[in-house]
Each structure stands twice: as C-alpha cells, then as structure tokens.
Design a protein around this motif. Structure first.
Motif, PDB file in Angstrom:
ATOM      1  N   SER A  44       0.816  -1.204   0.000  1.00 36.21           N
ATOM      2  CA  SER A  44       0.000   0.000   0.000  1.00 36.21           C
ATOM      3  C   SER A  44       0.854   1.261   0.000  1.00 36.21           C
ATOM      4  CB  SER A  44      -0.940  -0.005   1.196  1.00 36.21           C
ATOM      5  OG  SER A  44      -0.232  -0.211   2.381  1.00 36.21           O
ATOM      6  N   ILE A  45       2.108   1.146   0.487  1.00 30.88           N
ATOM      7  CA  ILE A  45       2.981   2.312   0.493  1.00 30.88           C
ATOM      8  C   ILE A  45       3.194   2.844  -0.926  1.00 30.88           C
ATOM      9  CG2 ILE A  45       5.020   0.811   0.434  1.00 30.88           C
ATOM     10  CD1 ILE A  45       5.221   3.903   2.379  1.00 30.88           C
ATOM     11  N   ILE A  46       3.155   1.934  -1.917  1.00 33.58           N
ATOM     12  CA  ILE A  46       3.378   2.378  -3.301  1.00 33.58           C
ATOM     13  C   ILE A  46       2.219   3.266  -3.757  1.00 33.58           C
ATOM     14  CG2 ILE A  46       3.505   1.570  -5.690  1.00 33.58           C
ATOM     15  CD1 ILE A  46       5.281  -0.626  -4.742  1.00 33.58           C
ATOM     16  N   TYR A  47       0.986   2.883  -3.402  1.00 31.82           N
ATOM     17  CA  TYR A  47      -0.146   3.755  -3.740  1.00 31.82           C
ATOM     18  C   TYR A  47       0.028   5.112  -3.067  1.00 31.82           C
ATOM     19  CZ  TYR A  47      -2.540  -0.399  -5.427  1.00 31.82           C
ATOM     20  OH  TYR A  47      -2.875  -1.523  -6.109  1.00 31.82           O
ATOM     21  N   GLY A  48       0.493   5.090  -1.824  1.00 25.52           N
ATOM     22  CA  GLY A  48       0.686   6.334  -1.092  1.00 25.52           C
ATOM     23  C   GLY A  48       1.707   7.225  -1.768  1.00 25.52           C
ATOM     24  N   VAL A  49       2.861   6.652  -2.084  1.00 26.17           N
ATOM     25  CA  VAL A  49       3.935   7.425  -2.693  1.00 26.17           C
ATOM     26  C   VAL A  49       3.496   7.955  -4.059  1.00 26.17           C
ATOM     27  CG1 VAL A  49       6.204   7.190  -3.739  1.00 26.17           C
ATOM     28  CG2 VAL A  49       5.806   6.300  -1.472  1.00 26.17           C
ATOM     29  N   PHE A  50       2.853   7.070  -4.825  1.00 23.77           N
ATOM     30  CA  PHE A  50       2.375   7.436  -6.162  1.00 23.77           C
ATOM     31  C   PHE A  50       1.429   8.630  -6.082  1.00 23.77           C
ATOM     32  CE2 PHE A  50      -1.077   6.657  -9.288  1.00 23.77           C
ATOM     33  CZ  PHE A  50      -0.357   6.897 -10.444  1.00 23.77           C
ATOM     34  N   CYS A  51       0.418   8.526  -5.215  1.00 22.57           N
ATOM     35  CA  CYS A  51      -0.551   9.619  -5.107  1.00 22.57           C
ATOM     36  C   CYS A  51       0.105  10.887  -4.588  1.00 22.57           C
ATOM     37  CB  CYS A  51      -1.701   9.227  -4.182  1.00 22.57           C
ATOM     38  SG  CYS A  51      -2.786   8.017  -4.893  1.00 22.57           S
ATOM     39  N   MET A  52       1.084  10.717  -3.699  1.00 22.64           N
ATOM     40  CA  MET A  52       1.704  11.903  -3.124  1.00 22.64           C
ATOM     41  C   MET A  52       2.474  12.686  -4.188  1.00 22.64           C
ATOM     42  SD  MET A  52       3.878  12.359   0.231  1.00 22.64           S
ATOM     43  CE  MET A  52       4.613  13.899   0.657  1.00 22.64           C
ATOM     44  N   VAL A  53       3.227  11.973  -5.033  1.00 19.00           N
ATOM     45  CA  VAL A  53       3.989  12.676  -6.068  1.00 19.00           C
ATOM     46  C   VAL A  53       3.045  13.345  -7.061  1.00 19.00           C
ATOM     47  CG1 VAL A  53       5.714  12.422  -7.862  1.00 19.00           C
ATOM     48  CG2 VAL A  53       5.931  11.133  -5.759  1.00 19.00           C
ATOM     49  N   ILE A  54       1.965  12.642  -7.423  1.00 20.81           N
ATOM     50  CA  ILE A  54       0.961  13.258  -8.303  1.00 20.81           C
ATOM     51  C   ILE A  54       0.411  14.526  -7.655  1.00 20.81           C
ATOM     52  CG2 ILE A  54      -1.293  12.929  -9.403  1.00 20.81           C
ATOM     53  CD1 ILE A  54       0.158  10.884 -10.643  1.00 20.81           C
ATOM     54  N   MET A  55       0.173  14.419  -6.348  1.00 20.26           N
ATOM     55  CA  MET A  55      -0.374  15.561  -5.622  1.00 20.26           C
ATOM     56  C   MET A  55       0.563  16.765  -5.728  1.00 20.26           C
ATOM     57  SD  MET A  55      -1.478  15.503  -1.642  1.00 20.26           S
ATOM     58  CE  MET A  55       0.139  15.731  -0.928  1.00 20.26           C
ATOM     59  N   PHE A  56       1.865  16.507  -5.574  1.00 23.27           N
ATOM     60  CA  PHE A  56       2.824  17.609  -5.671  1.00 23.27           C
ATOM     61  C   PHE A  56       2.865  18.172  -7.083  1.00 23.27           C
ATOM     62  CE2 PHE A  56       5.109  15.856  -1.852  1.00 23.27           C
ATOM     63  CZ  PHE A  56       4.655  16.869  -1.045  1.00 23.27           C
ATOM     64  N   ILE A  57       2.803  17.277  -8.068  1.00 21.32           N
ATOM     65  CA  ILE A  57       2.856  17.742  -9.451  1.00 21.32           C
ATOM     66  C   ILE A  57       1.658  18.641  -9.746  1.00 21.32           C
ATOM     67  CG2 ILE A  57       2.661  16.992 -11.856  1.00 21.32           C
ATOM     68  CD1 ILE A  57       4.336  14.585 -11.124  1.00 21.32           C
ATOM     69  N   LEU A  58       0.507  18.261  -9.205  1.00 24.18           N
ATOM     70  CA  LEU A  58      -0.690  19.071  -9.454  1.00 24.18           C
ATOM     71  C   LEU A  58      -0.736  20.309  -8.577  1.00 24.18           C
ATOM     72  CD1 LEU A  58      -3.428  16.301  -9.785  1.00 24.18           C
ATOM     73  CD2 LEU A  58      -2.248  17.527 -11.596  1.00 24.18           C
ATOM     74  N   GLY A  59       0.240  20.438  -7.669  1.00 25.06           N
ATOM     75  CA  GLY A  59       0.273  21.603  -6.811  1.00 25.06           C
ATOM     76  C   GLY A  59      -0.795  21.588  -5.739  1.00 25.06           C
ATOM     77  N   SER A  60      -1.301  20.402  -5.428  1.00 23.09           N
ATOM     78  CA  SER A  60      -2.347  20.289  -4.428  1.00 23.09           C
ATOM     79  C   SER A  60      -1.717  20.055  -3.042  1.00 23.09           C
ATOM     80  CB  SER A  60      -3.248  19.124  -4.816  1.00 23.09           C
ATOM     81  OG  SER A  60      -4.263  18.955  -3.882  1.00 23.09           O
ATOM     82  N   THR A  61      -2.533  20.130  -2.020  1.00 16.96           N
ATOM     83  CA  THR A  61      -2.012  19.866  -0.677  1.00 16.96           C
ATOM     84  C   THR A  61      -2.749  18.690  -0.056  1.00 16.96           C
ATOM     85  OG1 THR A  61      -3.568  21.489   0.141  1.00 16.96           O
ATOM     86  CG2 THR A  61      -1.293  22.230  -0.151  1.00 16.96           C
ATOM     87  N   THR A  62      -2.219  18.257   1.095  1.00 15.22           N
ATOM     88  CA  THR A  62      -2.808  17.086   1.751  1.00 15.22           C
ATOM     89  C   THR A  62      -4.263  17.357   2.112  1.00 15.22           C
ATOM     90  OG1 THR A  62      -2.000  17.930   3.839  1.00 15.22           O
ATOM     91  CG2 THR A  62      -0.650  16.289   2.743  1.00 15.22           C
ATOM     92  N   SER A  63      -5.122  16.389   1.807  1.00 16.06           N
ATOM     93  CA  SER A  63      -6.538  16.590   2.096  1.00 16.06           C
ATOM     94  C   SER A  63      -7.260  15.257   2.152  1.00 16.06           C
ATOM     95  CB  SER A  63      -7.180  17.470   1.031  1.00 16.06           C
ATOM     96  OG  SER A  63      -7.152  16.782  -0.189  1.00 16.06           O
ATOM     97  N   LEU A  64      -8.498  15.345   2.628  1.00 13.17           N
ATOM     98  CA  LEU A  64      -9.378  14.181   2.685  1.00 13.17           C
ATOM     99  C   LEU A  64      -9.504  13.529   1.316  1.00 13.17           C
ATOM    100  CD1 LEU A  64     -11.453  12.624   4.425  1.00 13.17           C
ATOM    101  CD2 LEU A  64     -13.149  14.297   3.758  1.00 13.17           C
ATOM    102  N   LEU A  65      -9.626  14.380   0.276  1.00  6.97           N
ATOM    103  CA  LEU A  65      -9.849  13.866  -1.070  1.00  6.97           C
ATOM    104  C   LEU A  65      -8.721  12.938  -1.511  1.00  6.97           C
ATOM    105  CD1 LEU A  65     -11.640  14.028  -3.572  1.00  6.97           C
ATOM    106  CD2 LEU A  65     -10.194  15.870  -4.398  1.00  6.97           C
TER     107      LEU A  65
END
Lengths: 282, 300
Positions: free
Chosen positions: A116-137
């Motif tokens: 599951s860590i891979i899903y976490g890391v994957f989503c986190m990098v996408i999040m940074f690329i999109l310029g988004s911040t940590t959130s419920l979504l």
C-alpha cells in the motif's frame, strides 16, 4: 511400523502446537489492545476532538480520527465498489474473451499484492505535481486505488460461480447481456458481492501506509474534501511512541476502536452472507 | 423509438462503459509502473545500479545513496519471517483440514479470518508493546546480546504472525480441493494419515502451496507500518539479528518528507518504491508460471 506411528504422533503434536500458536497470537493481540485500550476509552475520548497541540496536548479525544476514518473509508469503498462491480461483471465469459479476462485478473492480482505504500507514494507525487495539498480527497483516492483490486477480485470469484443455466434462461426470455449481468447475476452473487465490499472496507479503514502522507493531520473534523484530516490508523502510527502517557492513551484508544470496527465488519460479513445465501438459486 | 431499441442502445452504451472501466485497470497499472520509472530515472542516471546496490553508505546530505544495508535488511526480515511462518502455517492448515473434527474446523475458520483482518498498524502496536520488551529482556540476553528490542528479529516475528492467516486460509482451501479418493487410495494400502498428507495431499496441492507462500512473501516484503514501528530504522548492515535494521518499505515511510524536497532525494525514494513494485510483479509472474506449468502435471 513403530517408527511410522511415532512420526505420526510427533507431527500431530507439532500441528496442535502450531494451531495453538496461531490462535494464541490472536488472543494476545486482542487482549493487549483491550488491556491498554479499554481504560483509555472515556466519554471525553470519544466525544471530543484532539486538543490544539497534536503531539503534546493533554486534553481532548479522538473523535476527529474516528469521523475522519469513516469519511475516508466509506466514499473510497463506494467508489471501489462501483468500479469493482462493473469490472467483475465484465470479466465473465458473456462479455469478453477468457484470455483477456485472465490477463485483467492477473493485473488485478498484482495490484492486490502491491504494497500500500506504493499507492501512497504514487498519489503523493501526483499531488505535488498538481500543486495540491494534503486533504481528505487524496486519502479517498489512495484508498480507492487500494480497494479496487481487492473488491474486484473477490466479486469476480463469486460471480464466476453463478450457474450458466441461470444466465441462459435470462437470455432466452429476451434480456440483454447488460440487463442479465446487472439484474440477474448481481442478485445471485449478492452474498459474495457484500462479502467483497466488506473485505475492502476492512482493509481500507485499517490501512495507514497509503494515506499517512496524503491526509495531513488535523485536530478537528474535516469540513470539506479539501481540508486535511486525521484517521485512526495514522493516529496510532503518529502517537504510539510519544513520551507523554496521555497522548499515548489516544493511540491505544484508537487501536481499540479500530479493532472493534474490524471485528464488527468481520461479524457483519459472516451474518449477512449466511442470511443472503438463503435467497439465491442453487 | 420503441422500448426494444432503447434497451438495445442502453445495452450497447453500458457495454462500452464497462470496457472502458476494465481497460482503465490496465492503464492504471502501466501508469504507476511507468510513472515510477520516469521519476526514478534521474537517480538512475546519476548513479550506476551497481553503486546503488553495493554501496553501504546512506547519507543523502552528502549525496550517498547506498541501498546495500536496506536490501540486506529487507531480505533478512522477509526471509526469517517466512522461515517462521511457513512451517507453522502449513502444520496448522493440515490440522484444520485433515485432522480436526468438523466442529473445531467451523470454530477456527472465523478466527483465522479475523486475524487476517487485523490492521497492520495494530500488529505493529502489539509488537511494540509485547514482542519488543520480550526480545529486549528475555530473548536477546538468552543469546548473550544487548538489544533495545527494536531489531530485525522482532520485525521478522511480527511479520510472520501477519503472514500466517493468509497462508493458512489459502492452504486449507487447496487441501480441501484434493479429491477424497486420492486419500482413500493411500490409506487403503496401509499409509498412516501423516504419510497420506506427506505423500498425497502435499503433492497434489503443491502448486497452490507455492503460490500461497509467494502471496505471503509479497505481504511480508511490502509491509510498511508494522515493520517501521519495530525494526529500529537504522540503515547499517546488521551484525546480528538483534541489531536494528531497515527495510525498503519502512525506509520510504520514515523518509517520506524528502519526497517534496530535493529532486535527487525524491528520485532515490521513488527508486525504492519501483524496486518494491518490480519484485512484487516478478514474484507474481513466477507464481503464475509455476501454477500454469504444474497444472498439467498435477491434473487429477
């Protein structure tokens, strides 16, 4: 002759010891969580959100994490269920070539086994690329990805056991493939579908590695999809080794609640499957 | 437009949507894989693979990214976990499927499922509260070693317990699928029950046992939270099993804040995630090959 009997006896004892070890570890886990968690469960703990200082604050409870966990796991499970049911119905031989279906199943098996860590890391990098911040979504997105292969594969196993004659009689009455799949097959496979959804929910609500980077940390109940949130598993992970005993209590209380939730899901899955199996055509 | 046309159109559209969603699973998988390759390419272009895998220095501040201790730690933790878990789970599975009276069988199954459903963070917490002090005060002194309890051995024991229910339930299912006449034939020529298990049931379900073990391996190999809580988190080559260590997954989570910092560090972490994914895919492929190769030989 004698040697064979002795071998039989030795291995039978070893087997019983192994089983005792397995069940014993479950008992130890439950009693540890009870022993540390039960005293931590107070009205204040369950009805108040964390105090303003997350790691050092003495006051407050874990309500924000309980609500956060539910707000993360339920939408993720619903999304994964919708995708999963569609894919699982599509993988049957009525719709697609078995070879294609088997390759999708293989991909799903890999995704199921993906840490599951891979899903976490994957989503986190996408999040940074999109310029988004940590959130419920983002937590919901990661959990959905995590749950899709579990729910789909589980449903697929039960849906493929639906008797062919049942589908054929639906077709002979003039139903289309889609109608047969969503009206007839779905009802016949309902016990398995529910068990699959609950399995996914159990995995989703307890998983910390995929969401720990994504949901941030918050001491209040999230007000929108954009706001950061706490969840039970990440709260345990963040607080279990804090020096302040009161803060550690929150981790124990969270573990207690989490274990209760998992227990309820497991029991509910058993009862529902048993009840619903009565109504299917054998 | 009549009702029949409408239904056919709906059938057509829904089928297309179903195809699209199914294909998106493929796309998702390829996207994750390619994405990780793309993001770790920076790291791979600056350091050679040999250097990364064999250097034992990990200090990102000085630009040293040796993965050797982490890889050794991962292999040790996973390997020992499986060494403990496989015999115990096989023996319990045999007992449940071959020896136990029907009542006990029905009684035990829900507990195994429950054990499988316990969240990994709860395993980690329990290991931290129970196994860590046990190792620190009793087991390590038994071997004459000083240990804080946060060590490779503790992580292995924790993982082995997490893996047990997975292997057990898969093995019980595959033992149950072995046809009864095979057992009867063996028993009727005078074999004991254990001999029947050893020479008939084991062989008949060998492929499924192997794939169950591989599945357990995957779970142990990728487990992050529970390992991170008890392994100690030191990127040094461990001298003994009671030394703290580090595994790939656990390293990612303890350094995750670097994901947003300097590109090369982020790239190094994503390379570790890629390594995890590649190993998981490789073992799935191996398991698939074993299952399909042996299915023909083991057809009964």
């Amino acid at each position: 002759m004698n040697k064979r009997v002795i071998e039989e006896g030795v291995f039978e004892i070893l087997m019983i010891l192994s089983l005792v070890f397995v069940l014993g570890s479950l008992i130890i886990i439950i009693s540890l969580v009870l022993y540390h968690g039960a005293p931590a469960i107070t009205v204040e703990m369950l009805t108040q959100t964390s105090s303003s200082r997350l790691y050092t604050g003495r006051g407050g409870g874990i309500l924000n994490a309980i609500v956060g966990s539910i707000l993360l796991a339920i939408p993720a499970t619903l999304l994964a269920f919708m995708v999963g049911l569609t894919v699982a119905l599509f993988l049957q031989s009525d719709f697609t070539h078995p070879q294609l279906a088997n390759s999708v199943r293989f991909i799903l098996d890999i995704l199921w086994g993906t840490p599951s860590i891979i899903y976490g890391v994957f989503c986190m990098v996408i999040m940074f690329i999109l310029g988004s911040t940590t959130s419920l979504l983002w937590g919901i997105i990661a959990l959905t990805l995590l749950e899709i292969p579990i729910i789909t594969r589980y449903m697929d196993e039960t849906i493929s056991m639906v008797p062919h004659g049942l589908k054929e009689s639906a077709y002979s009455l003039g139903l289309t493939k889609v109608e047969t799949a969503f009206k007839i097959v779905r009802k016949q496979a309902l016990p398995g579908i529910i068990a699959g959804v609950l399995l996914g929910l159990g995995r989703g609500i307890g998983d910390a590695a995929s969401i720990v980077f994504l949901i941030g940390e918050s001491n209040s109940i999230p007000s929108s999809f954009d706001s950061p949130t706490s969840a039970l598993p990440t709260m345990i992970f963040n607080l279990y080794s804090q020096p302040d005993p009161y803060v550690r209590q929150k981790a124990y209380a969270a573990a207690f609640i989490l274990l209760i939730i998992v227990l309820i899901i497991s029991v509910a899955s058993r009862i529902l499957t048993k009840r619903l199996t009565k109504h299917i055509i054998k | 437009m009549d009702n029949k046309r409408l239904r056919l159109i709906r059938d057509y559209i829904t089928t297309k949507v179903m195809i699209a969603i199914t294909l998106s699973i493929f796309i998702l998988f390829c996207f994750i894989l390619l994405f990780l390759i793309w993001r770790s390419s920076l790291f791979l272009s600056e350091y050679s693979i040999v250097e990364i895998l064999l250097s034992s220095r990990w200090s990102p501040a000085r630009g040293e990214f040796g993965l050797y201790p982490i890889i050794i730690g991962t292999i040790l933790v996973t390997g020992i976990a499986l060494l403990i878990a496989v015999p115990i789970s096989l023996l319990s599975a045999i007992y449940i499927s071959e020896y136990a009276p029907a009542k006990l069988k029905h009684f035990v199954r829900p507990f195994i499922d429950l054990l499988a459903g316990v969240p990994s963070v709860v395993y980690g917490l329990c290991a931290f509260l129970f196994i860590v002090p046990l190792v620190k005060d009793h087991i390590a002194p038994l071997f004459g070693v000083q240990s804080t309890g946060l060590c490779i051995f503790t992580a292995s024991v924790t993982l082995s317990i997490m893996v047990l229910p997975i292997i057990i339930s898969l093995c019980v299912d595959s033992f149950a699928a072995v046809p009864l006449p095979l057992r009867e034939a063996s028993l009727s020529v005078g074999a004991t029950r254990w001999e029947t298990v050893k020479k008939v049931v084991f062989r008949a379900s060998a492929p499924s046992i192997i794939s169950a073990v591989i599945l357990g391996f995957g779970r142990a190999f990728g487990e992050t939270i529970a390992v991170n809580m008890v392994v100690g988190g030191v990127s040094r080559v461990p001298v003994s099993l009671f030394d703290p260590g580090q595994t790939l997954a656990s390293k990612i989570i303890s350094d995750y804040s670097e994901l947003s910092s300097i590109p090369i560090r982020e790239s190094a972490l994503l390379f570790m995630a890629l390594l995890l994914l590649v190993v998981v895919v490789a073992f799935n492929v191996i398991s698939k090959i074993i299952l399909s190769k042996t299915r023909r030989r083991w057809s009964y």
